[in-house]
Write an enzyme that holds these catalytic residues in place. Sequence first.
Site, PDB file in Angstrom:
ATOM      1  CB  THR A   5      -0.839  -0.043   1.394  1.00 30.72           C
ATOM      2  OG1 THR A   5      -1.702  -1.096   1.086  1.00 30.72           O
ATOM      3  CG2 THR A   5      -1.557   1.272   1.587  1.00 30.72           C
ATOM      4  NE  ARG A  62      -9.942  -6.111   4.792  1.00 30.12           N
ATOM      5  CZ  ARG A  62      -8.844  -4.980   4.546  1.00 30.12           C
ATOM      6  NH1 ARG A  62      -8.403  -4.969   3.355  1.00 30.12           N
ATOM      7  NH2 ARG A  62      -7.940  -5.158   5.690  1.00 30.12           N
ATOM      8  CB  VAL A  63     -14.570  -1.635   4.054  1.00 23.66           C
ATOM      9  CG1 VAL A  63     -14.095  -0.356   3.856  1.00 23.66           C
ATOM     10  CG2 VAL A  63     -15.783  -2.025   3.104  1.00 23.66           C
ATOM     11  CB  SER A  64      -8.759  -1.079   2.495  1.00 28.51           C
ATOM     12  OG  SER A  64      -7.574  -0.768   3.114  1.00 28.51           O
ATOM     13  CG  ASP A  65      -6.314   0.581   6.829  1.00 27.91           C
ATOM     14  OD1 ASP A  65      -6.229  -0.579   6.074  1.00 27.91           O
ATOM     15  OD2 ASP A  65      -5.484   1.417   6.817  1.00 27.91           O
ATOM     16  CB  THR A  76       0.972   0.685   5.109  1.00 28.11           C
ATOM     17  OG1 THR A  76       0.919  -0.471   4.503  1.00 28.11           O
ATOM     18  CG2 THR A  76       2.234   1.100   5.802  1.00 28.11           C
ATOM     19  N   GLY A  77      -0.500  -1.738   6.634  1.00 31.68           N
ATOM     20  CA  GLY A  77      -0.575  -3.092   7.376  1.00 31.68           C
ATOM     21  C   GLY A  77      -1.708  -3.477   7.605  1.00 31.68           C
ATOM     22  CB  ILE A  78      -3.122  -6.462   9.408  1.00 27.40           C
ATOM     23  CG1 ILE A  78      -2.138  -7.318   8.702  1.00 27.40           C
ATOM     24  CG2 ILE A  78      -4.770  -6.970   9.558  1.00 27.40           C
ATOM     25  CD1 ILE A  78      -2.088  -8.573   9.749  1.00 27.40           C
ATOM     26  N   GLY A  79      -5.165  -4.003   7.771  1.00 25.20           N
ATOM     27  CA  GLY A  79      -6.318  -2.964   8.012  1.00 25.20           C
ATOM     28  C   GLY A  79      -7.070  -3.230   9.229  1.00 25.20           C
TER      29      GLY A  79
HETATM   30  N1  ASP Z   1      -3.814  -1.572   5.068  1.00 25.39           N
HETATM   31  C1  ASP Z   1      -4.338  -2.355   3.838  1.00 25.39           C
HETATM   32  C2  ASP Z   1      -5.465  -3.085   4.047  1.00 25.39           C
HETATM   33  O1  ASP Z   1      -5.430  -3.652   5.057  1.00 25.39           O
HETATM   34  C3  ASP Z   1      -3.053  -3.356   3.416  1.00 25.39           C
HETATM   35  C4  ASP Z   1      -1.724  -2.563   3.516  1.00 25.39           C
HETATM   36  O2  ASP Z   1      -1.465  -1.624   4.082  1.00 25.39           O
HETATM   37  O3  ASP Z   1      -0.866  -3.251   2.882  1.00 25.39           O
HETATM   38  O4  ASP Z   1      -6.251  -2.925   3.264  1.00 25.39           O
END
Ligand code: ASP
Length: 305
Positions: free
Chosen positions: A168, A196-199, A217-220
Amino acid sequence: MVQPKLIIHGGAGSSLKGGKDAVRKSLFKVVEEVYALLCSGASAKDAVVKGAQLLEDDPRFNAGTGSVLQSDGHIRMSASLMDGFAQQFSGVINVSRVQNPILLAEFLQSSPDRVLSDFGSAELLRELSVPVYDPLTEQRLKEWIDERNHNFSREMANVVAEPAGTGTIGVVALDSEGRICAGTSTGGKGFERIGRVSDSAMPAGNYASAKAGVSCTGIGEHIIDECLAPRIVIRVGDGLSLAEAMERSFTEAGNNNRDFGAIALDNSGTIGWGKTSEVLLAAYHTGSEMGDTLELPDGVITGCR
Ligand code: ASP
C-alpha cells in the site's frame, strides 16, 4: 514561509530480504519529484495527489497498477484524501478498472457526498468518462494463482516480501503555507473476502488536521481496531509532541499485538514514522536531506520551519 516537508510510504510487512536498493530508488524518485513541486509552491493537497498518483503508477506497489487480487480474482482498490487545512475527508472504496483511484478521492473533495463505495465509484467513473483501465500485472496474477493452488491459506498477500516487493502507498505533506494533507491508496490485503473494506479509505488509516497528518499501512483490521491515524493526530492536537504521540500509540499497539506501520508529520515540521511490523518502507525529505526508513528503528526528525 514554511519549509515544506514530505514523507511517503510503500507498505509495511514482515520481510524485505533483498531488493532494498530497488525499493529505495522507487521511493526516492517520487520524493524528489513531489518535493520539488512543494518547493515551487504547490499545495499539500496537490503534492499528495501527485505523489499518490506516481506511486499508484509504479507496479512495484500494491495500489493502482500492481494492486493485489482479491479471493475471487478481481482487483478492487481503495483510496482516500484528508485535507487537514479544510478538515475534509474523501475516498473511494473497492473501485475497479481505473488507473488512479486517488484522483477520484480528489474529485470527491469538492462534492457534497465524499465517500463512495464500489457501485457509486463505478457510476462516478462513468459520469466523468474516465477511460477503463486494467491495473493487473503478471506478478500479481502469478501470486494469486500460486495462492489458489494452496487454497488461499495465507491471511494476506505477499505485499512486502521479495520479489514482488511492497505494498500500500501513502503520502503526507506540509506545504509552504503550513497546510497538511494525507493520502493513502491500496489494492487491499490481497485474497480477501469480496466486499471487505480497507482502512485506507477510512479516517482510521488516513487522517490529518491543521496540526498533524498520518497515513497507515499494514493489516487494515488492526489499524481500524486502534483507530490509528486519528489517535496520533488528535494526541498532537491535544498538546503531545509528534514523537510522544507516535511513541504512545505504537506502545499501545505493540501491547495489543498489532501488525502495521504509519508515517506522520506535524505543522512544526517534524517528520515521524513508527511500526509494529518488521519493516516500513518509507522515505522523506526534510528540506535539507532525503532519507528512508528501510533500515531504521522508529523515530522522528525534529523539524524546523
Ligand atoms: N492496510 C491495507 C489493508 O488492510 C493493506 C496494506 O497496508 O498493505 O487493506
